[in-house]
Design a protein around this motif. Structure first.
Motif: not given
Length: 204
Positions: A61-86
């Motif tokens: 959900l777009d609301s995840a963008r407002n949470d720093p812990a979720t954003v940091a987690h998403t950045d780490r997954l994206a760096a590994l090759g995971g793809r996340i969209r909202t």
């Protein structure tokens, strides 16, 4: 169609499916922001799958963008090759493995109630088409969103470029060696490992 009553049975089923997935794991995750502890616990599970060159695509959900812990987690997954969209909203919690099996929550308002496992080709194909439609309209999230462009056609590689025989990949994937099987008599080490990770992260 097979019904799984209760979150524990769902997690056990997902441990088996995650052990068998070969190409791609698609997820609708409408649960919103993650806690910092949950994000830390989920990282090893994502690494296990990405080390096997399983493509991970998740819509949350777009609301995840407002949470720093979720954003940091998403950045780490994206760096590994995971793809996340909202997106602004999602219809239900859903996981699709290799376009063959779909797991869908029986109650979108209470995902702990359980799930149904769907293997009928026509049904899974329709759910896959739904995922792709939502994915195309969703907004990328993560530090690699702007420069990590991965083809939409099925491939087995992501943004990461580890050496296929590199020591790090071998070390992190060594527990996975052996014959994959979902049968009751199959080796339990891998299943137990994934099951433990799923329970730690309180997946689903």
């Amino acid at each position: 169609m097979h019904r799984l009553n209760g979150v524990e049975r769902v997690r056990d089923c997902l441990a088996t499916l995650y052990g068998e997935v070969e190409d791609e794991l698609l997820t609708f995750a409408p649960g919103g922001a993650q806690t910092a502890a949950n994000a830390r616990s989920s990282r090893p599970l994502a690494e296990v799958l990405l080390d096997r060159n399983v493509r991970l695509r998740t819509v949350c959900l777009d609301s995840a963008r407002n949470d720093p812990a979720t954003v940091a987690h998403t950045d780490r997954l994206a760096a590994l090759g995971g793809r996340i969209r909202t997106v602004p909203s999602l219809p239900n919690r859903m996981i699709i493995c290799d376009r063959r099996i779909a797991v869908v929550a029986v109650d979108s308002d209470d995902t702990a109630a359980g799930a149904v496992v769907l293997r009928t080709a026509g049904v899974v194909s329709s759910l896959y088409a739904l995922f792709e439609s939502v994915w195309q309209s969703a907004q990328p999230m993560g530090t690699t969103a702007s420069h990590c462009l991965i083809p939409e056609t099925p491939v087995r590689t992501g943004c990461r470029s580890p050496s296929p025989g590199g020591p790090e990949l071998k070390r992190r994937s060594s527990w996975w060696t052996g014959t994959r099987s979902c049968s009751p008599g199959a080796p339990r080490t891998r299943w137990n490992h994934l099951s433990r990770l799923l329970h730690e992260v309180q997946a689903w």
